[in-house]
Motif scaffolding. Structure first.
Motif, PDB file in Angstrom:
ATOM      1  N   ARG A   1       0.843  -1.200   0.000  1.00  0.00           N
ATOM      2  CA  ARG A   1       0.000   0.000   0.000  1.00  0.00           C
ATOM      3  C   ARG A   1       0.874   1.245   0.000  1.00  0.00           C
ATOM      4  N   GLU A   2       0.248   2.372  -0.289  1.00  0.00           N
ATOM      5  CA  GLU A   2       0.988   3.644  -0.368  1.00  0.00           C
ATOM      6  C   GLU A   2       1.346   4.130   1.038  1.00  0.00           C
ATOM      7  N   GLY A   3       2.271   5.099   1.077  1.00  0.00           N
ATOM      8  CA  GLY A   3       2.560   5.775   2.335  1.00  0.00           C
ATOM      9  C   GLY A   3       3.756   5.203   3.091  1.00  0.00           C
ATOM     10  N   TRP A   4       4.535   4.329   2.440  1.00  0.00           N
ATOM     11  CA  TRP A   4       5.688   3.746   3.117  1.00  0.00           C
ATOM     12  C   TRP A   4       7.005   4.150   2.455  1.00  0.00           C
ATOM     13  N   GLY A   5       6.985   5.280   1.737  1.00  0.00           N
ATOM     14  CA  GLY A   5       8.223   5.813   1.176  1.00  0.00           C
ATOM     15  C   GLY A   5       8.628   5.101  -0.106  1.00  0.00           C
ATOM     16  N   PRO A   6       9.833   5.488  -0.611  1.00  0.00           N
ATOM     17  CA  PRO A   6      10.273   4.963  -1.899  1.00  0.00           C
ATOM     18  C   PRO A   6      10.639   3.478  -1.828  1.00  0.00           C
ATOM     19  N   GLY A   7      10.676   2.874  -3.035  1.00  0.00           N
ATOM     20  CA  GLY A   7      11.049   1.460  -3.102  1.00  0.00           C
ATOM     21  C   GLY A   7      12.026   1.218  -4.232  1.00  0.00           C
ATOM     22  N   VAL A   8      12.618   0.031  -4.228  1.00  0.00           N
ATOM     23  CA  VAL A   8      13.545  -0.343  -5.313  1.00  0.00           C
ATOM     24  C   VAL A   8      12.966  -1.562  -6.025  1.00  0.00           C
ATOM     25  N   ASN A   9      13.515  -1.858  -7.188  1.00  0.00           N
ATOM     26  CA  ASN A   9      13.128  -3.045  -7.945  1.00  0.00           C
ATOM     27  C   ASN A   9      13.091  -4.278  -7.032  1.00  0.00           C
ATOM     28  N   MET A  10      12.008  -5.054  -7.139  1.00  0.00           N
ATOM     29  CA  MET A  10      11.768  -6.167  -6.214  1.00  0.00           C
ATOM     30  C   MET A  10      12.907  -7.200  -6.208  1.00  0.00           C
ATOM     31  N   ARG A  11      13.360  -7.604  -7.392  1.00  0.00           N
ATOM     32  CA  ARG A  11      14.429  -8.631  -7.449  1.00  0.00           C
ATOM     33  C   ARG A  11      15.714  -8.092  -6.828  1.00  0.00           C
ATOM     34  N   PHE A  12      16.049  -6.826  -7.160  1.00  0.00           N
ATOM     35  CA  PHE A  12      17.254  -6.220  -6.603  1.00  0.00           C
ATOM     36  C   PHE A  12      17.110  -6.086  -5.082  1.00  0.00           C
ATOM     37  N   GLY A  13      15.892  -5.733  -4.643  1.00  0.00           N
ATOM     38  CA  GLY A  13      15.626  -5.603  -3.205  1.00  0.00           C
ATOM     39  C   GLY A  13      15.910  -6.911  -2.481  1.00  0.00           C
ATOM     40  N   TRP A  14      15.375  -8.032  -2.996  1.00  0.00           N
ATOM     41  CA  TRP A  14      15.618  -9.324  -2.337  1.00  0.00           C
ATOM     42  C   TRP A  14      17.115  -9.639  -2.304  1.00  0.00           C
ATOM     43  N   PHE A  15      17.807  -9.318  -3.423  1.00  0.00           N
ATOM     44  CA  PHE A  15      19.234  -9.633  -3.507  1.00  0.00           C
ATOM     45  C   PHE A  15      20.030  -8.877  -2.437  1.00  0.00           C
ATOM     46  N   ILE A  16      19.830  -7.548  -2.362  1.00  0.00           N
ATOM     47  CA  ILE A  16      20.665  -6.825  -1.387  1.00  0.00           C
ATOM     48  C   ILE A  16      20.174  -7.008   0.055  1.00  0.00           C
ATOM     49  N   LEU A  17      18.919  -7.417   0.190  1.00  0.00           N
ATOM     50  CA  LEU A  17      18.421  -7.723   1.540  1.00  0.00           C
ATOM     51  C   LEU A  17      19.148  -8.943   2.122  1.00  0.00           C
ATOM     52  N   GLU A  18      19.280  -9.988   1.311  1.00  0.00           N
ATOM     53  CA  GLU A  18      19.792 -11.264   1.827  1.00  0.00           C
ATOM     54  C   GLU A  18      21.318 -11.382   1.760  1.00  0.00           C
TER      55      GLU A  18
END
Ligand code: NAP
Length: 254
Positions: A36-53
């Motif tokens: 949902r909206e209101g949680w600030g900017p985001g990055v590409n989902m695949r890239f997000g999972w990669f740098i998260l883990e």
């Protein structure tokens, strides 16, 4: 790693587990079905999972190999299991996802997750090869805690991977909607992938008889039980024909 840093980080992981459980029981994490909206900017989902883990994989590797007992059998086996899981999560899972167009991984979740994963990898790596003296004798390989823990880890790993594959195959390439998953653990619960993950890290904690691994198992449960409850509610609200006997995360109970 300095002992006071280790102690401080370990307390931080237990505190994060308690805080997350309380927060997530009232506010669902803003991604996937609860996006949902209101949680600030985001990055590409695949890239997000990669740098998260990535920090989990890298910090485990770094701190484990600093320890004096890195070549002892039981720590080496536990290290290998942890790294197999995180190798898959970091380098393979993001490529397998069937991502909704425009789906973003929120930066705020990413930053917390990366710091948490770095601390978790470091604590568990250092414990296995340095602090966990009971693991450094080969007699630990025949200890019932080690054997039961490894079996639990393997069962949880298999359940999580099977369940993730069922979810992935619900979408044809290019599709982005949600469907009711069937088969495997979905016969009993809405989120067998989360149940598998919790069993896996509980098994890891038992096999290593380790406080950092216990902290991680608590954090995983604190994170994924509320998420399973909100996913389960979401399925019931969106599908009139949702299987009535299916529970959220614990077969026949919850
Ligand atoms: N150790 C921990 O604390 C921790 C924390 C979080 C996650 N994890 C693990 O990471 C993995 C992914 O977690 P997650 O929360 O992203 O899982 P999830 O919400 O079940 O989603 C996994 C993937 O399946 C898709 N999907 C989910 N339900 C679907 C449906 N009904 N129809 C079609 N596609 C569906 C999702 O698409 P959308 O993204 O479009 O919804 C996403 O690509 C899980 O194995 C979980 O156990 C572990």
């Amino acid at each position: 790693m300095e002992q006071h840093i280790y102690d401080w980080l370990l307390q931080g992981v237990f505190a994060a587990a308690a805080a997350f459980f309380l927060i997530l029981m009232f506010v669902s994490a803003p991604y996937g079905k609860q996006e949902r909206e209101g949680w600030g900017p985001g990055v590409n989902m695949r890239f997000g999972w990669f740098i998260l883990e990535l920090p989990s994989f890298a910090c485990m590797l770094w701190f484990y190999w600093q320890g004096e007992h890195r070549l002892a059998a039981a720590p080496l086996l536990l290290f290998t299991l942890f790294e197999i899981h995180y190798f898959h999560r970091t380098f393979i899972y993001p490529l397998q996802l069937r991502v909704k167009p425009g789906a973003r991984y929120r930066v705020i979740l990413l930053l917390f997750g990366m710091v948490f994963n770095a601390a978790n990898g470091a604590l568990n790596g250092w414990f296995l090869s340095q602090l966990g003296t009971h693991l450094h004798n080969s007699s630990w390989l025949s200890d019932p805690r080690f054997i039961i823990g490894i079996m639990l880890f393997a069962g949880g790993f298999a359940l999580a991977k099977q369940s993730d594959a069922i979810l992935r195959n619900l979408r044809q390439p290019g599709e982005s909607g949600y469907k009711i998953p069937y088969g495997g653990g979905y016969r009993f619960v809405s989120c067998p992938n989360y149940l598998g993950e919790i069993l896996q890290w509980t098994g890891f904690a038992v096999a290593g008889w380790s406080l950092p691994a216990l902290a991680f198992a608590c954090f995983t449960a604190a994170n994924l039980i509320p998420k399973a409850l909100s996913s389960h509610r979401w399925y019931r609200e969106h599908f009139g024909d949702y299987p009535p006997g299916r529970k959220a995360i614990i077969p026949f109970l919850l």
